[in-house]
Design an enzyme around this catalytic site. Structure first.
Site, PDB file in Angstrom:
ATOM      1  N   LYS A   1      -6.940  -0.652  12.023  1.00 33.20           N
ATOM      2  CA  LYS A   1      -6.325  -1.285  10.594  1.00 33.20           C
ATOM      3  C   LYS A   1      -5.213  -0.256  10.365  1.00 33.20           C
ATOM      4  CE  LYS A   1      -6.027  -1.482   6.039  1.00 33.20           C
ATOM      5  NZ  LYS A   1      -5.186  -0.533   5.243  1.00 33.20           N
TER       6      LYS A   1
ATOM      7  N   GLU B   1       0.733  -1.270  -0.068  1.00 31.58           N
ATOM      8  CA  GLU B   1      -0.097   0.002   0.002  1.00 31.58           C
ATOM      9  C   GLU B   1       0.829   1.323  -0.066  1.00 31.58           C
ATOM     10  OE1 GLU B   1      -2.947  -0.018   2.900  1.00 31.58           O
ATOM     11  OE2 GLU B   1      -3.507   2.032   2.824  1.00 31.58           O
TER      12      GLU B   1
ATOM     13  N   HIS C   1      -2.276  10.622  -0.485  1.00 30.85           N
ATOM     14  CA  HIS C   1      -2.481   9.279  -1.012  1.00 30.85           C
ATOM     15  C   HIS C   1      -2.672   9.209  -2.488  1.00 30.85           C
ATOM     16  CE1 HIS C   1      -3.321   4.994   0.019  1.00 30.85           C
ATOM     17  NE2 HIS C   1      -3.914   4.963  -0.827  1.00 30.85           N
TER      18      HIS C   1
ATOM     19  N   ASP D   1       4.438 -14.633  11.501  1.00 28.60           N
ATOM     20  CA  ASP D   1       3.204 -14.839  11.182  1.00 28.60           C
ATOM     21  C   ASP D   1       2.123 -13.770  11.481  1.00 28.60           C
ATOM     22  OD1 ASP D   1       0.485 -16.131  11.112  1.00 28.60           O
ATOM     23  OD2 ASP D   1       1.142 -17.868  11.888  1.00 28.60           O
TER      24      ASP D   1
END
Ligand code: NAD
Length: 425
Positions: A264, A80, A378, A280
């Site tokens: 998030k 991202e 962004h 992991d």
């Protein structure tokens, strides 16, 4: 004399040259960063099943991190745009307040044994508690290596789950210090070893023998204080930015719909380092969200406040089950180089870096969302991806992205049209 180029202005080779100069990585280790993601298909074939190849992800270096007084270059594997840039920028702001302080607590994982069909639960509970020493001795035999390093089984707890679809049943928790491992294999092996003894003592039937990813005995915490004047930019005063950040955080603290997105954003940073270090990330994700819901109300993993001097103070605490031995951490050549680049000696060092990056990422998202919005920054990076996807050759990507942003039309069709116009000129 022209200014020295900044890391983000350099090309790939120049950045690798910086790493060559400032780190102890040798040529072979540096090469893991730019060859097939560092992993050959043959190596991958030994890691999982039915391998047909390897899957690459961009690996970037976040700069400006100072954690417990030590400067760290932080490798981040993430697809991202904006994540690495935001982490670096926020780490720079945090540097003005002395950097991050971080602490990983005990490296203890919980293993669960589900004990069913126990006739007399209180009696079985009593019997298990009296046999605790015998169980612990047997558990310690499962991984002598761990015990020799000062780890291994540390405690045992018994829980009764009432009102399940099966009625009441018992769960035995084994608390195992896994030292520098993530610990799933170590814990699961130990559980399998003690399960016949637990069946014998309780007269019940052990069904599941598995680690818990709610690693709430393996928490890592990072904190930072940003001098309020450092937060000022454009038309926003430092106090304004600080207060907007706290208002934005309060939304996540109160509302699960916002908290999911807020967390998030934290995981943007956390996962990128977890992945780069060969750990992991599903385990860390599961632990993070379960921990965020521990009160029964899903909420923010971080907290933001004003300190007594009027500065912005942030904290992030979350489970951090990451290792530097075992799993892919020693098998994946890039993961090995990544751990070396960060100067990580113990699993707790890695956990402290990761939670600091999570906090930086959270600050970056809150600051942008609570002021100019995230789309401006962004979209510039998104435009680069659109330019690449439209087939722009590498030397034209920057110019095409700039043009798309200027036109306020960051779309594939427009990118292709511009490329065609340029080729006709
Ligand atoms: P592992 O079993 O490969 O390695 C750990 C072992 O290394 C220890 O048992 C110990 O014997 C040895 N060791 C050597 N030096 C050590 C040190 N300094 N500290 C600690 N141990 C040392 O790895 P693991 O960490 O037990 O398991 C991790 C793997 O398990 C990951 O690949 C993960 O994806 C997988 N896994 C996860 C889950 C889950 O999260 N639910 C379930 C199953 C498997």
């Amino acid at each position: 004399m022209p200014d020295k180029k900044k890391f983000y202005q350099m090309d790939l080779n120049e950045r690798l040259q910086v790493l060559r100069e400032v780190s102890t990585l040798n040529e072979e280790e540096l090469a893991t960063f730019n060859q097939q993601g560092g992993l050959s298909a043959e190596q991958a074939d030994l890691m999982i099943e039915n391998v047909v190849g390897v899957y690459g992800l961009p690996l970037g270096i976040a700069q400006h991190f100072v954690i417990n007084g030590r400067a760290v270059l932080v490798p981040m594997a993430v697809e991202e745009p904006s994540v690495v840039a935001a982490a670096s920028y926020m780490a720079k702001l945090v540097q003005a307040g002395g950097g991050f302080t971080a602490k990983a607590k005990a490296q203890e994982m919980i293993g669960q044994l589900q004990v069913l069909n126990v006739k007399d639960i209180p009696a079985a509970q009593k019997a298990l508690l009296s046999a605790k020493e015998e169980i612990m001795v047997l558990a310690a035999e499962a991984d002598p290596m761990l015990v020799s390093l000062g780890g291994g089984p540390k405690d045992m707890e018994i829980r009764i789950i009432k009102d399940s679809l099966l009625g009441s049943f018992m769960v035995l928790h084994l608390i195992i210090d896994v030292r520098d491992a993530m610990g799933a294999n170590a814990v699961n092996t130990t559980l399998e070893r003690v399960s016949p003894l637990v069946e014998h003592i309780t007269g019940g039937r052990v069904l599941l023998r598995i680690i818990s990813n709610l690693a709430d005995r393996r928490l890592a915490k990072a904190a930072c204080t940003i001098p309020v004047e450092t937060l000022a930019f454009e038309q926003y005063s430092g106090e304004d930015v600080r207060d907007r950040i706290i208002e934005a955080w309060a939304f996540a603290a109160a509302d699960p719909y916002r908290a999911a997105t807020h967390n998030k954003g934290i995981m943007n940073g956390v996962d990128a380092v977890v992945i780069a270090s060969g750990n992991d990330w599903r385990a860390v994700e599961a632990g993070a969200h379960a921990y965020a819901a521990r009160s029964g109300h899903y909420t923010s993993l971080s907290t933001w406040s004003v300190d007594e001097k009027g500065n912005l103070h942030g904290e992030l605490e979350m489970p951090m089950a990451v290792g530097i031995v075992g799993g892919a951490t020693r098998v994946h050549p890039t993961a090995r180089a990544v751990l070396k680049l960060m100067g990580v000696q113990k699993a707790s060092d890695l956990a402290e870096i990761i939670v600091s990056v999570g906090l930086a990422q959270n600050l970056g998202a809150l600051r942008a969302l609570a002021t100019e919005g995230i789309q401006r920054g962004h979209m510039a990076l998104h435009a680069r991806q659109v330019a690449v996807a439209a087939g722009a050759p590498p030397e034209k990507v920057a110019a095409l992205a700039e043009q798309l942003v200027k036109e306020g039309n960051i779309r594939m069709e427009r990118a292709i049209a511009i490329l065609n116009e340029w080729s006709e000129q």
